[in-house]
Design a protein around this motif. Structure first.
Motif, short mmCIF file in Angstrom:
data_model
loop_
_atom_site.label_atom_id
_atom_site.label_comp_id
_atom_site.label_asym_id
_atom_site.label_seq_id
_atom_site.Cartn_x
_atom_site.Cartn_y
_atom_site.Cartn_z
N ASP A 133 0.84 -1.20 0.00
CA ASP A 133 0.00 0.00 0.00
C ASP A 133 0.87 1.25 0.00
OD1 ASP A 133 -2.67 -0.79 -0.07
OD2 ASP A 133 -2.68 -1.25 2.08
N PRO A 134 0.47 2.28 -0.62
CA PRO A 134 -0.59 2.35 -1.62
C PRO A 134 -0.10 1.74 -2.94
CG PRO A 134 0.40 4.52 -1.38
CD PRO A 134 1.08 3.60 -0.39
N PRO A 135 -0.95 1.01 -3.64
CA PRO A 135 -0.51 0.27 -4.83
C PRO A 135 0.01 1.14 -5.97
CG PRO A 135 -2.90 0.16 -4.59
CD PRO A 135 -2.36 0.84 -3.35
N HIS A 136 -0.48 2.37 -6.09
CA HIS A 136 -0.03 3.22 -7.20
C HIS A 136 1.43 3.66 -7.08
CE1 HIS A 136 -1.21 6.19 -4.19
NE2 HIS A 136 -0.34 7.00 -4.78
N VAL A 137 1.98 3.59 -5.88
CA VAL A 137 3.38 3.99 -5.69
C VAL A 137 4.32 2.99 -6.36
CG1 VAL A 137 5.17 4.48 -3.95
CG2 VAL A 137 2.84 5.30 -3.62
N ARG A 138 3.80 1.80 -6.68
CA ARG A 138 4.61 0.83 -7.43
C ARG A 138 5.08 1.44 -8.76
NH1 ARG A 138 2.09 -5.06 -7.18
NH2 ARG A 138 4.28 -5.58 -7.13
N GLU A 139 4.26 2.34 -9.31
CA GLU A 139 4.65 2.97 -10.57
C GLU A 139 5.94 3.78 -10.42
OE1 GLU A 139 3.43 2.33 -13.47
OE2 GLU A 139 1.79 1.11 -12.67
N LEU A 140 6.11 4.42 -9.28
CA LEU A 140 7.32 5.19 -9.01
C LEU A 140 8.53 4.26 -9.00
CD1 LEU A 140 8.79 7.80 -8.22
CD2 LEU A 140 8.19 7.28 -5.84
N PHE A 141 8.43 3.16 -8.26
CA PHE A 141 9.54 2.20 -8.20
C PHE A 141 9.76 1.55 -9.56
CE2 PHE A 141 8.07 1.83 -3.59
CZ PHE A 141 8.93 2.82 -3.17
N GLY A 142 8.67 1.31 -10.29
CA GLY A 142 8.78 0.75 -11.63
C GLY A 142 9.51 1.70 -12.58
N LEU A 143 9.22 2.99 -12.43
CA LEU A 143 9.93 4.00 -13.24
C LEU A 143 11.41 3.97 -12.93
CD1 LEU A 143 10.06 6.51 -15.09
CD2 LEU A 143 9.55 7.89 -13.04
N TRP A 144 11.76 3.93 -11.65
CA TRP A 144 13.17 3.89 -11.26
C TRP A 144 13.85 2.63 -11.79
CZ3 TRP A 144 12.20 5.45 -5.49
CH2 TRP A 144 11.88 6.82 -5.44
N GLU A 145 13.15 1.51 -11.72
CA GLU A 145 13.72 0.26 -12.22
C GLU A 145 13.97 0.37 -13.73
OE1 GLU A 145 12.68 -4.47 -12.68
OE2 GLU A 145 11.09 -3.07 -12.11
N SER A 146 13.00 0.90 -14.45
CA SER A 146 13.12 1.05 -15.90
C SER A 146 14.25 2.01 -16.27
CB SER A 146 11.79 1.55 -16.46
OG SER A 146 11.89 1.75 -17.84
N GLN A 147 14.36 3.13 -15.56
CA GLN A 147 15.42 4.08 -15.85
C GLN A 147 16.80 3.47 -15.58
OE1 GLN A 147 14.06 7.34 -13.39
NE2 GLN A 147 13.23 8.43 -15.16
N ALA A 148 16.92 2.75 -14.48
CA ALA A 148 18.21 2.12 -14.16
C ALA A 148 18.55 1.04 -15.19
CB ALA A 148 18.19 1.54 -12.75
N ALA A 149 17.55 0.26 -15.60
CA ALA A 149 17.79 -0.79 -16.59
C ALA A 149 18.20 -0.18 -17.93
CB ALA A 149 16.55 -1.66 -16.76
N GLY A 150 17.52 0.89 -18.34
CA GLY A 150 17.89 1.57 -19.59
C GLY A 150 19.27 2.18 -19.52
N GLY A 151 19.58 2.80 -18.38
CA GLY A 151 20.91 3.38 -18.19
C GLY A 151 21.99 2.31 -18.22
N ALA A 152 21.71 1.16 -17.64
CA ALA A 152 22.68 0.07 -17.63
C ALA A 152 22.91 -0.46 -19.05
CB ALA A 152 22.21 -1.05 -16.70
N GLU A 153 21.83 -0.61 -19.80
CA GLU A 153 21.95 -1.09 -21.18
C GLU A 153 22.77 -0.12 -22.02
OE1 GLU A 153 19.13 -2.05 -25.05
OE2 GLU A 153 18.22 -1.94 -23.06
#
Length: 193
Positions: A133-153
């Motif tokens: 909770d709150p479930p929508h905050v997962r989007e924030l962590f998902g954004l960070w994960e995506s940005q880090a993965a893209g930066g790593a690539e």
């Protein structure tokens, strides 16, 4: 770092030349560079002893890097390559000045960056997995994960390009990384867009 790097590249440069180069690279968009901020930076860097000013031509001040300025520039460049930052202007500045470093050092710093990005991605993924909770905050962590993965690539790709010999780096023939070596470079006039 950008102002120090351009002065370093030319050996001596005046404010208009520095601004023209920065704006031709689009630094007004990715680093929020404005003409006034360039002159303010030159004044501040001179007061801090990182630049030396020369007033040999009336109405035109040229700047030259001091030993302290060289040390500070290299410190900033290394940190910007090594450590991922939330603001993209640090990396943008480092990429603009990448040839200032020897190839092996640039690759080593980028490997440190890659390791940090992979750690950020793993941490963000763990936060996504653990959040209830709150479930929508997962989007924030998902954004960070995506940005880090893209930066790593992207970082893995740049490491591979450098290992493959892309771009003349400091100490190599044709490198713009040596202090004072930019006189022969032809930058497009402002604005190129």
């Amino acid at each position: 770092m950008l102002v120090l790097g351009i002065v370093r590249g030319y050996g001596r440069a005046h404010g208009y030349r520095i601004g023209n180069d920065l704006l031709s690279w689009g630094a007004d968009e990715w680093a929020n560079v404005k003409w006034g901020s360039i002159y303010h930076a030159l004044h501040t860097l001179t007061e801090r002893g990182l630049l030396r000013d020369h007033n040999e031509v009336a109405g035109r001040t040229e700047y030259e890097l001091t030993e302290r300025g060289e040390a500070e520039y290299m410190k900033l460049l290394r940190e910007a390559l090594r450590r991922p930052q939330p603001r993209p202007d640090f990396l943008g500045a480092a990429l603009a000045m990448l040839p200032s470093l020897p190839r092996a050092e640039a690759i080593a710093l980028l490997r440190q960056r890659l390791e940090a990005l992979e750690e950020q991605r793993e941490k963000a993924q763990a936060q996504v997995d653990a959040l209830v909770d709150p479930p929508h905050v997962r989007e924030l962590f998902g954004l960070w994960e995506s940005q880090a993965a893209g930066g790593a690539e992207w970082t893995r790709g740049l490491i591979a390009r450098l290992e493959g010999g892309a771009y003349p780096m400091a100490g190599e023939p044709g490198s713009p990384g040596k202090p004072g070596s930019w006189e022969s470079l032809k930058f497009p006039p402002y604005p190129p867009r």
